[in-house]
Enzyme design. Structure first.
Site, PDB file in Angstrom:
ATOM      1  N   HIS A 128      30.898 121.894 -38.490  1.00  0.00           N
ATOM      2  CA  HIS A 128      32.207 121.228 -38.548  1.00  0.00           C
ATOM      3  C   HIS A 128      33.196 122.224 -39.179  1.00  0.00           C
ATOM      4  O   HIS A 128      32.793 123.053 -40.001  1.00  0.00           O
ATOM      5  CB  HIS A 128      32.047 119.991 -39.434  1.00  0.00           C
ATOM      6  CG  HIS A 128      33.242 119.105 -39.527  1.00  0.00           C
ATOM      7  ND1 HIS A 128      34.332 119.396 -40.316  1.00  0.00           N
ATOM      8  CD2 HIS A 128      33.513 117.902 -38.941  1.00  0.00           C
ATOM      9  CE1 HIS A 128      35.216 118.406 -40.221  1.00  0.00           C
ATOM     10  NE2 HIS A 128      34.745 117.489 -39.395  1.00  0.00           N
ATOM     11  N   ASP A 167      25.768 120.811 -45.155  1.00  0.00           N
ATOM     12  CA  ASP A 167      26.739 119.764 -44.856  1.00  0.00           C
ATOM     13  C   ASP A 167      25.939 118.543 -44.428  1.00  0.00           C
ATOM     14  O   ASP A 167      25.388 118.505 -43.331  1.00  0.00           O
ATOM     15  CB  ASP A 167      27.673 120.247 -43.752  1.00  0.00           C
ATOM     16  CG  ASP A 167      28.663 119.179 -43.309  1.00  0.00           C
ATOM     17  OD1 ASP A 167      28.512 118.012 -43.723  1.00  0.00           O
ATOM     18  OD2 ASP A 167      29.584 119.515 -42.543  1.00  0.00           O
ATOM     19  N   GLN A 186      26.611 113.749 -41.967  1.00  0.00           N
ATOM     20  CA  GLN A 186      26.064 112.867 -40.943  1.00  0.00           C
ATOM     21  C   GLN A 186      24.629 112.450 -41.238  1.00  0.00           C
ATOM     22  O   GLN A 186      24.133 111.494 -40.654  1.00  0.00           O
ATOM     23  CB  GLN A 186      26.124 113.549 -39.563  1.00  0.00           C
ATOM     24  CG  GLN A 186      27.528 113.863 -39.079  1.00  0.00           C
ATOM     25  CD  GLN A 186      28.380 112.622 -38.870  1.00  0.00           C
ATOM     26  OE1 GLN A 186      27.872 111.513 -38.709  1.00  0.00           O
ATOM     27  NE2 GLN A 186      29.689 112.800 -38.890  1.00  0.00           N
ATOM     28  N   LYS A 225      31.649 107.758 -44.760  1.00  0.00           N
ATOM     29  CA  LYS A 225      30.767 107.723 -43.596  1.00  0.00           C
ATOM     30  C   LYS A 225      29.463 106.997 -43.915  1.00  0.00           C
ATOM     31  O   LYS A 225      28.579 106.877 -43.076  1.00  0.00           O
ATOM     32  CB  LYS A 225      30.450 109.151 -43.133  1.00  0.00           C
ATOM     33  CG  LYS A 225      31.669 109.912 -42.615  1.00  0.00           C
ATOM     34  CD  LYS A 225      31.277 111.290 -42.167  1.00  0.00           C
ATOM     35  CE  LYS A 225      32.446 112.240 -42.052  1.00  0.00           C
ATOM     36  NZ  LYS A 225      33.249 112.045 -40.850  1.00  0.00           N
ATOM     37  N   CYS A 261      36.513 118.355 -34.607  1.00  0.00           N
ATOM     38  CA  CYS A 261      36.557 119.404 -35.640  1.00  0.00           C
ATOM     39  C   CYS A 261      35.400 120.371 -35.496  1.00  0.00           C
ATOM     40  O   CYS A 261      34.788 120.778 -36.501  1.00  0.00           O
ATOM     41  CB  CYS A 261      36.570 118.800 -37.041  1.00  0.00           C
ATOM     42  SG  CYS A 261      38.022 117.811 -37.359  1.00  0.00           S
TER      43      CYS A 261
HETATM   44  C1  PLP Z   1      29.481 117.164 -40.156  1.00  0.00           C
HETATM   45  C2  PLP Z   1      30.757 116.869 -40.872  1.00  0.00           C
HETATM   46  N1  PLP Z   1      31.166 117.690 -41.854  1.00  0.00           N
HETATM   47  C3  PLP Z   1      32.296 117.473 -42.529  1.00  0.00           C
HETATM   48  C4  PLP Z   1      33.113 116.406 -42.251  1.00  0.00           C
HETATM   49  C5  PLP Z   1      34.362 116.225 -43.040  1.00  0.00           C
HETATM   50  O1  PLP Z   1      34.337 115.046 -43.762  1.00  0.00           O
HETATM   51  P1  PLP Z   1      35.625 114.618 -44.583  1.00  0.00           P
HETATM   52  O2  PLP Z   1      36.748 114.564 -43.591  1.00  0.00           O
HETATM   53  O3  PLP Z   1      35.295 113.283 -45.136  1.00  0.00           O
HETATM   54  O4  PLP Z   1      35.861 115.644 -45.621  1.00  0.00           O
HETATM   55  C6  PLP Z   1      32.721 115.525 -41.234  1.00  0.00           C
HETATM   56  C7  PLP Z   1      33.549 114.358 -40.866  1.00  0.00           C
HETATM   57  O5  PLP Z   1      34.525 114.415 -40.175  1.00  0.00           O
HETATM   58  C8  PLP Z   1      31.526 115.771 -40.525  1.00  0.00           C
HETATM   59  O6  PLP Z   1      31.130 114.966 -39.539  1.00  0.00           O
END
Ligand code: PLP
Lengths: 165, 420
Positions: B134, B210, B213, B236, B378
């Site tokens: 991401h 990360d 998910q 999430k 993203c």
């Molecule tokens: C794999 C992953 N990493 C990072 C993020 C970023 O999360 P946040 O927008 O809550 O910081 C997301 C969600 O959009 C995600 O799915």
């Protein structure tokens, strides 16, 4: 709640299925400009030829949703062969039609400053011809950026050529 | 001696019953019951979470850490209890010291790049990332690369959306950091994090995971994963927006300088300097998201009560059902990205449908009350690898059932007819 038929008018679906003026002009001499919609990853390439104060030719390449593709196709048909001041005027009128919500949305990064929009009552929707079919898009605020992507890209191209705004 | 075999009970849950705990899922859109299939972007919240936050606000709220009076002390105790609860939930060896609250996972990953990266990375150092990261685990490293002259190296994926590990040793050679998503937010791929952590450690790299998910959908044990730092977001995992988590190994966090400066993160401030606070507060400058921490604690309790094993079992079954239903109905008209087996992935299902743009798919589906995301999610480097600008994505959670999948299939069929 607006219905889908407000968004997907028959003319729009027609231009989406059979887009006009697809492809790229040879550049140079044509001016080539790229526009991006970071929201959906759409990319558009506008190539244009300006001769003797007239937008002599224009082609559209790139990928996008039905709204961005049909808006680009409709735009190309409307501006091709037109004097540049008329093209600028049409852009302003179209952006005026779309501007009702656009100012509240994040920038689409397509380049080119937003066109100064006329007052809503000053917009002559009839002058837009087939383009008026895109009017329903304003009821779907997230899609406005799709509809204006090609227009902002064209504006950027005209600016690069030095066409007075 | 006769051995007694305990009766094995498969962990299970009843999604339709759980869905009743989520007020939003009772909503209608365009006159139809909502079918919420965008939990990978943000999940809905159960009444237990909403109530916990309201109850805290109505009975206990005060700023934390400095107050001497009763409610300030209670607020501090509840805030710190939420922290320990979150730590326990992911198997942190030192729950009270290893959980740092941030604004979201993105801020947690920026904290890592900033505090760890700027302490340890110099010109020419290598950071390895996967092609399926991401942007939150890419851009902070790009920013550091621009500033420090470090090199980014990429672990590729194959056509099924799995990491290609054939060349792992070479890719990791000389690496200082391995940044890896536990589960792709586009492909659903579950990565072999423990195996990769071992390889990265052997190469001398620190592992930054990360887990946005994975934490909401799988049992998580940071020790078993073997990672050094791990980030996720409350919104999430049935919790509120406005709070994220960075877990870090105690010794590693202790070695890090602060991130943002201000109140809370100091022990002493003088005219000639300051002394940073102990972990985890060293990384929490200013008033933290207190009500949100209470909400996250309640979300963890809710997930615990359901049981993460049961959540995972449910999502494997439902993902398998969805992959089957979509494939059966649409055949070659649908291209589903990511591993084909439900066991190898989470309930994130990205797809291309005929040549209809994801934006248009999502728009038509909305008419049927079906919420899916359309876009690059993203993950633009991954989109380029897949050869698309965008995908449509349906993502499942513990409150979804086969009925939701059926609604998706029917709405997709309608989209196909609309653009035929
Ligand atoms: C794999 C992953 N990493 C990072 C993020 C970023 O999360 P946040 O927008 O809550 O910081 C997301 C969600 O959009 C995600 O799915």
């Amino acid at each position: 709640m607006p219905g889908l038929e407000d968004l997907y008018r028959e003319i729009i679906l027609d231009h989406y299925r059979s887009p006009r003026n697809r492809g790229e002009l040879e550049s140079p001499p044509a001016v080539r400009v790229e526009g991006f919609n970071p929201l959906c990853g759409d990319e558009i390439v506008v190539t244009l030829d300006v001769e003797d104060g007239v937008l002599a030719d224009i082609k559209i390449a790139g990928t996008g949703c039905s709204i961005s593709q049909s808006s680009a196709s409709l735009m190309s048909a409307a501006v091709k062969g037109k004097p540049l001041d008329q093209v600028r005027g049409l852009i302003a009128t179209f952006k005026g039609m779309m501007s009702i919500h656009e100012s509240t949305l994040p920038s689409n990064g397509a380049g080119g400053e937003p066109v100064e929009a006329p007052e809503p009552e000053a917009i002559d929707v009839d002058a837009l011809g087939e383009l008026a079919a895109l009017q329903g898009v304003v009821k779907f605020p997230v899609r406005i950026k799709c509809a204006t992507l090609s227009w902002n890209t064209l504006t950027q191209g005209l600016d690069e050529v030095g066409v007075p705004a | 001696m006769a051995e007694l075999t305990p009766a094995t009970t498969e962990p299970s849950l009843d999604a339709a019953t759980l869905a009743k705990d989520f007020p939003l899922l009772a909503r209608e859109v365009h006159g139809r019951r909502i079918t919420y299939l965008d939990s990978a972007a943000s999940s809905q919240r159960p009444t237990a979470v909403l109530d916990a936050m309201r109850e805290y606000d109505e009975t206990t709220h005060a700023n934390v850490h400095r107050g001497v009076y009763s409610i300030a002390e209670e607020a501090t105790r509840r805030f710190e209890a939420a922290r320990a609860n979150v730590g326990r939930f992911i198997g942190a060896p030192h729950p009270a010291r290893e959980i740092v609250f941030t604004k979201n996972a993105t801020e947690a990953l920026n904290l890592v790049a900033h505090a760890w990266g700027r302490t340890h990375l110099q010109r020419g150092d290598v950071v390895v990332l996967t092609e399926m990261e991401h942007h939150a685990n890419i851009v902070p490293w790009h920013m550091l690369a621009a500033e420090r002259g470090i090199e980014l190296r990429w672990l590729p994926i194959d056509d099924d959306g799995r990491l290609v590990l054939d060349d792992l040793d070479r890719v990791l050679d000389g690496a200082k950091v391995l940044g890896i998503t536990c589960m792709s937010n586009v492909l659903g791929t579950l990565n072999p994090v423990a195996e990769l952590s071992a390889a990265a450690h052997a190469a001398g790299a620190v592992v930054v995971a990360d887990a946005c998910q994975s934490v909401p959908h799988l049992p998580t044990d940071v020790t078993a994963l073997g990672v050094d730092l791990l980030a996720f977001s409350a919104h999430k995992m049935l919790g509120p927006t406005g709070i994220g988590v960075l877990w870090g190994r105690e010794s590693l966090l202790e070695s890090l300088p602060p991130f943002l400066g201000g109140g809370e993160m100091i022990l002493d401030v003088r005219k000639d300097g300051f002394t940073p606070n102990d972990i985890p507060w060293r990384f929490e400058a200013g008033t933290p998201p207190i009500t949100e921490a209470i909400g996250l604690g309640a979300a963890v309790d809710y997930l615990d009560a359901v049981g993460m094993e049961a959540v995972r079992a449910h999502e494997i079954a439902l993902t398998g059902y969805a992959l089957g239903a979509l494939g059966d109905r649409f055949g070659d008209d649908i291209r589903i990205f990511g591993p084909p087996e439900a066991e190898a992935r989470g309930g994130v299902i990205s797809f291309a449908f005929r040549d209809i743009h994801p934006h248009d798919i999502s728009q038509i589906l909305d008419e049927y009350g079906v919420c899916v995301r359309a876009g690059h999610h993203c993950a633009k480097p991954l989109m380029r690898r897949l050869g698309v600008n965008a995908t449509a994505r349906a993502s499942l959670a513990l409150y979804n059932d086969e009925h939701d999948v059926d609604s998706l299939v029917e709405a997709l069929d309608a989209a196909g007819r609309f653009f035929a």
